[in-house]
Design an enzyme around this catalytic site. Sequence first.
Site, short mmCIF file in Angstrom:
data_model
loop_
_atom_site.label_atom_id
_atom_site.label_comp_id
_atom_site.label_asym_id
_atom_site.label_seq_id
_atom_site.Cartn_x
_atom_site.Cartn_y
_atom_site.Cartn_z
N GLU A 227 -4.41 -11.09 9.98
CA GLU A 227 -3.90 -9.73 9.76
C GLU A 227 -3.67 -9.17 11.14
OE1 GLU A 227 -3.10 -6.27 9.85
OE2 GLU A 227 -5.22 -5.81 9.49
N CYS A 261 -3.33 -0.59 12.53
CA CYS A 261 -2.20 -1.51 12.38
C CYS A 261 -1.21 -0.98 11.35
CB CYS A 261 -2.70 -2.90 12.00
SG CYS A 261 -3.72 -2.94 10.52
#
Length: 451
Positions: A227, A261
């Site tokens: 990720e 993010c």
Amino acid sequence: MIESINPYNLEVVEKFKELTKKQIDDALDRADKRFQSWKKVSFEEKAKLMRKASQELKENKQEYAKDISLEMGKPIKQAIAEIEKCAWVCEYYAENAEKHLAPKTIKTDAHKSYISYEPIGVVLAVMPWNYPFWQVFRFAAPALMAGNIGVLKHASSVMKSANNIQKVFERAGFPDGCFQNLVLGSSKIEDIIRDSRIKAVTLTGSKPAGGAVASVAGEEIKKSVLELGGSNALVVFKDANIDETVKTCVQARFQNTGQSCIAGKRLLLHESLAEEFTEKFVKQVRELKSGDPLDEDTFIGTLARVDLAEDLEKQINESVEMGAEILLGGKRSDAYLEPTVLGNVTPEMPVFLEETFGPAIGITTFKKDHEAIDLVNMSRFGLGVSIFTEDLDFAESIVPEFEDGAVFVNELVKSDPRLPFGGTKISGYGRELSEDGIKEFVNKKTVYFNK
């Protein structure tokens, strides 16, 4: 020694002695031996322990949240919310793991055939500093409920939080070795991945870190989930509810001081509403309170380190040199950078092309709907996109046009234990959370019976 430094006042929070090679070996041996018994523990027993972990998080959220704020500058209210979300993911998997991993019958010409989902062993988690509890728990809760064992290599700057996470599982009553934090620097990661006792690795972090970890895991033929970064777009179409959308976009970009993010980092506005939207957006950003992360009124803290603030400042300055206009902010002091809004941003500028990890956003306008879709997809990242429109049929019709891992309509992109989470392109591969996440680190075993 590994130091945790408070980015607000640059004082040392705590020092940690790095594990020796023998201590690392002992920890991995302890994890490997624990797996032999843990994999046989019933879902009912594992769920009891996971619910106790949830309770521990709730009862001591102030203690854990304060350490988050001290180590990486997260405003205390947001740190508390992070702990509460960790409690939620523990409860979710305590409730749903057995159902998610129930054998799946497949009708074939066999007397009986099915898929069973079985744990694979010790999984290494390499985790970042920006959500020091949440990033870990969204891995640990499903991994442990699946019957796996977790070992953590956390970011060096949040090692106190890393130790606290191990403490949560210990206080909840998990057997020794089920989850361990390894106090060590990044240079030791490769050897640990290559160790035969490690069966898989998951990483949340940057593209370079992800590439390095995936390369080693690939050489060893070990499963990996990545990720990585994101440069999510916030796309405001001409019929959007301006006032509601402004509030959502401010939250999407500036929560956690922009260090996320999945934050909305590129604001794409239809030219017909751009002037009004920008005026209201800048006004709301200006009203965000900056200050001591331990002050309950603070919404914008510092960045987690001085060098991170310097990097973002450089991206802003380079974009301004290329023609962007500073509408708000732009100034830095140590690890603090003012909430910043840039206008006249074009696709070749750093604040559009690159991931901006902090409280800054660039505004780009478009004329036609297809232009907006093209602007979203030209990014190398593919974590998520938020689109804002009153026409839900239109929104649904363009969902397949986006290349990202998630599309949120009239909402900021966020992770939810009930939904899979992950990206495309250089935002990584694999999924966390939901049924998809718990099945990333299991042996999907085909079972076939003939009469």
